[in-house]
Design an enzyme around this catalytic site. Structure first.
Site, PDB file in Angstrom:
ATOM      1  N   SER A 156       7.781  -1.726   2.839  1.00  0.00           N
ATOM      2  CA  SER A 156       8.612  -2.622   3.656  1.00  0.00           C
ATOM      3  C   SER A 156       7.885  -2.958   4.957  1.00  0.00           C
ATOM      4  CB  SER A 156       9.943  -1.942   3.981  1.00  0.00           C
ATOM      5  OG  SER A 156      10.628  -1.633   2.785  1.00  0.00           O
TER       6      SER A 156
ATOM      7  N   GLY B 207      29.892   3.008 -25.724  1.00  0.00           N
ATOM      8  CA  GLY B 207      28.762   3.820 -26.197  1.00  0.00           C
ATOM      9  C   GLY B 207      27.593   2.953 -26.625  1.00  0.00           C
TER      10      GLY B 207
ATOM     11  N   ARG C  85      34.762  -6.908 -30.525  1.00  0.00           N
ATOM     12  CA  ARG C  85      35.074  -5.478 -30.659  1.00  0.00           C
ATOM     13  C   ARG C  85      36.582  -5.256 -30.597  1.00  0.00           C
ATOM     14  NH1 ARG C  85      34.109  -0.394 -32.427  1.00  0.00           N
ATOM     15  NH2 ARG C  85      34.836   1.182 -30.942  1.00  0.00           N
TER      16      ARG C  85
ATOM     17  N   GLU D 251       0.857  -1.191   0.000  1.00  0.00           N
ATOM     18  CA  GLU D 251       0.000   0.000   0.000  1.00  0.00           C
ATOM     19  C   GLU D 251       0.891   1.237   0.000  1.00  0.00           C
ATOM     20  OE1 GLU D 251      -2.686  -0.201   3.298  1.00  0.00           O
ATOM     21  OE2 GLU D 251      -3.573  -2.087   2.593  1.00  0.00           O
ATOM     22  N   PRO D 252       0.301   2.405  -0.297  1.00  0.00           N
ATOM     23  CA  PRO D 252       1.132   3.616  -0.325  1.00  0.00           C
ATOM     24  C   PRO D 252       1.908   3.815   0.983  1.00  0.00           C
ATOM     25  CG  PRO D 252      -1.023   4.070  -1.262  1.00  0.00           C
ATOM     26  CD  PRO D 252      -1.075   2.664  -0.740  1.00  0.00           C
TER      27      PRO D 252
ATOM     28  N   GLU E 143       9.628  -7.802  -3.412  1.00  0.00           N
ATOM     29  CA  GLU E 143       9.702  -8.961  -2.499  1.00  0.00           C
ATOM     30  C   GLU E 143      10.718  -8.725  -1.385  1.00  0.00           C
ATOM     31  OE1 GLU E 143       8.629 -12.632  -3.053  1.00  0.00           O
ATOM     32  OE2 GLU E 143       7.214 -12.106  -4.614  1.00  0.00           O
TER      33      GLU E 143
END
Ligand code: FAD
Length: 408
Positions: free
Chosen positions: A136, A365, A292, A131-132, A388
Site C-alpha cells: 500500500s 452444500g 432446487r 515490493e515486500p 490495485e
C-alpha cells in the site's frame, strides 16, 4: 462529449455479445481445469489472440470508445467467464498502460507489440511495482535505478513481488527509485527487454483464488538496460525531478505522479472485473434457487432466499453504475473530485465478495464444493479488495478527497 444515455449503442452491444460468446464458450468451460492446475492458460490466451481479443488494437478500440464504456463492458464480460483466465488475458494490459501513459511514441511502437506477441506465438507482459516492504505504501519502494553515464545504461537492483506474469513475461515494466529523497516523485518506470541477464523469477505464489493467473516475485540483480528503456526518456525525467526537488525545497503544491494517475484511471476497470464475477455468481444462484426444491417447492419461493437475490442484483447494478460513471468521467476528462474512481472500485469489489458468499449460501452444500463454480468465484472475488489498492486505501483516498484532510 457523448450524450447521456443508459443504453449501449448497437456497436457496443455487438462487441458485448461477441465477448460474452467467447467468455461462455471458451473461458467458462476451461475455468475449473486451470484453477486446479494453477498455471497460465496459454491455449486460452492463444484462442483470444486468434479472434482478436488478446491484442493492443482491441483494447485501444475499447479505450477510445467516446462513452467510456468500452473497457468496463469488456472487463465485465471476460471476468464473467472466469476471473483467473480473464486476468491472464488482460494482465498484459497493465504493463501496456504503463508504457502508453509514460512512454514516447517510439517506445510504445517498439515494446507493446513485444508484450503481446502474435497468435502463433503469444507473449505476456508484467507490471512490477509492489515490493515486500512496499505494498500500500508504494512510495517506500527500494528497487534502485542508477544511471551509468559512460555506457548510457541504467542498472536496476531490487526485489519485486506480487507481479502478475512476473518472470514469465516477455517484457517487464519495472518501477524503481532514481531519487530516494523524493518518495514517489523520485520514481521512474523502465522496460526490461526479453532475455535481459539479471532478471529472474523468484517464488511463484500458490494463491487462494485467480489461480490461473501467474503471480510471482521478480528478482533484479544488476540488471543492465539501455538508456532508451527509461520510459519517457532522460530529458523528461530530469525536468520532472528538478520540478519535484524545487517543490520539496519550497513546499509547493503536491502533484500526483504518473503511476498514481494510471492507478486512479484503472480503478474503474478493476471495478468492472468485480462486477463480472459478482454477476456470474448471482446468475448461478438465481438458476439454482429456481430449480432446487425443498419442502415441496423451489427454494426461491421463500422470501429468505428471494430477498437475498434481490439484494445481490441491486448491489451489482449499483456497482456497475458507479463503474460506468467513473469511466464516463475519465474519458470525458472530468476530474475525480470526489474520488469517483476509487468509489467504483471500493463498492464493486466489496459487492463481489459479498455476493459470491451469498451465492454459496443459496447453493447450500453444493455451493461449498468444487462441483459448482460459486466456490471458485468466491475465492476469486477476494482479490478485488486487495490489488490495485486495498479497500482501506480506497476509503483513505475517498475520505482525503472529500475532506481535504490528511486522514491516516
Ligand atoms: C494476486 C495478486 C496480483 C497482484 N498483481 C500485481 C502486479 O501485477 N503488479 C504489482 O505491482 N502489484 C501487484 N499486486 C500487489 C498488490 O497491489 C498489493 O498486494 C496491494 O497493493 C496491497 O499491498 P500489500 O499486499 O503489501 O498489503 P499491505 O500494504 O501490507 O496491507 C496489509 C493490510 O493493511 C491495510 N493497510 C495498509 N496501510 C493502511 C492504512 N494507511 N490505513 C488503513 N489500512 C491500511 C491494508 O488495507 C491491508 O488490509 C498483486 C497482488 C496480488 C495478491
Amino acid at each position: 462529449m457523448a450524450e447521456f444515455t443508459m443504453e449501449l449503442n448497437d456497436e457496443q452491444k455487438e462487441v458485448r455479445d461477441w465477448l460474452h460468446g467467447f467468455a461462455a464458450d471458451v473461458i467458462r468451460p476451461a475455468a475449473a481445469e486451470w484453477d486446479e492446475r494453477e498455471e497460465t492458460p496459454w491455449p486460452v490466451i492463444q484462442e483470444a489472440a486468434k479472434v482478436g481479443i488478446y491484442s493492443l488494437d482491441f483494447y485501444a478500440q475499447q479505450y477510445f470508445d467516446p462513452t467510456g464504456l468500452g473497457i468496463p463492458m469488456a472487463m465485465e464480460e471476460l471476468f464473467w467467464g472466469d476471473a483467473g483466465i480473464a486476468l491472464s488475458i488482460v494482465g498484459t494490459g497493465l504493463a501496456a498502460v504503463g508504457v502508453l501513459a509514460n512512454g514516447t511514441e517510439e517506445q510504445i511502437g517498439t515494446w507493446i507489440p513485444q508484450m503481446y506477441g502474435d497468435a502463433s506465438d503469444v507473449k505476456v507482459a508484467a507490471f512490477c511495482s509492489s515490493e515486500p516492504d512496499a505494498g500500500s505504501d508504494v512510495a517506500s519502494l527500494r528497487t534502485r535505478a542508477v544511471y551509468d553515464e559512460a555506457k548510457d545504461e541504467w542498472v536496476l537492483n531490487g526485489t519485486k513481488t506480487w507481479a502478475t506474469n512476473g518472470g514469465i513475461a516477455n517484457v517487464h515494466v519495472v518501477v524503481a527509485a532514481v531519487d530516494t529523497e523524493l518518495g514517489s516523485k523520485g520514481h521512474a518506470s523502465f522496460i526490461v527487454p526479453p532475455g535481459t541477464p539479471g532478471l529472474a523469477q523468484g517464488q511463484k505464489f500458490k494463491k487462494h483464488g485467480i489461480r490461473a493467473s501467474h503471480t510471482a516475485e521478480v528478482i533484479l540483480d544488476n540488471v543492465r538496460i539501455p538508456g532508451s528503456c527509461l520510459l519517457g526518456g532522460k530529458e523528461k525525467l530530469d525536468e520532472r525531478l528538478a520540478r519535484a526537488r524545487e517543490r520539496a525545497r519550497t513546499g509547493g503544491e503536491r502533484v500526483k505522479n504518473a503511476a498514481m494517475a494510471t492507478f486512479e484511471a484503472s480503478r474503474p476497470a478493476v471495478g468492472a472485473m468485480a462486477v463480472g464475477t459478482a454477476r456470474a455468481a448471482y446468475e448461478v444462484a438465481l438458476d439454482y434457487a429456481k430449480t432446487r426444491e425443498q419442502f415441496g417447492r423451489p427454494i426461491i419461493d421463500n422470501q429468505g432466499v428471494a430477498f437475498q437475490l434481490a439484494d445481490m442484483r441491486t448491489q451489482i447494478d449499483a456497482a456497475r453504475l458507479l463503474v460506468w460513471r467513473a469511466s464516463w468521467m475519465a474519458i470525458n476528462g472530468k476530474p475525480f473530485t470526489a474520488a469517483e474512481g476509487s468509489m467504483s472500485k471500493l463498492h464493486a469489489s466489496e459487492t463481489a465478495k459479498q455476493v459470491t458468499a451469498q451465492a454459496i449460501q443459496i447453493l447450500g452444500g453444493n455451493g461449498y464444493t468444487r462441483e459448482y463454480p460459486v466456490e471458485r468465484m468466491h475465492r476469486d472475488a477476494a482479490i478485488y479488495t486487495i490489488f490495485e489498492g486495498t479497500s482501506e486505501i480506497q476509503r483513505l483516498v475517498i475520505a482525503r478527497t472529500l475532506s481535504g484532510m490528511p486522514i491516516r
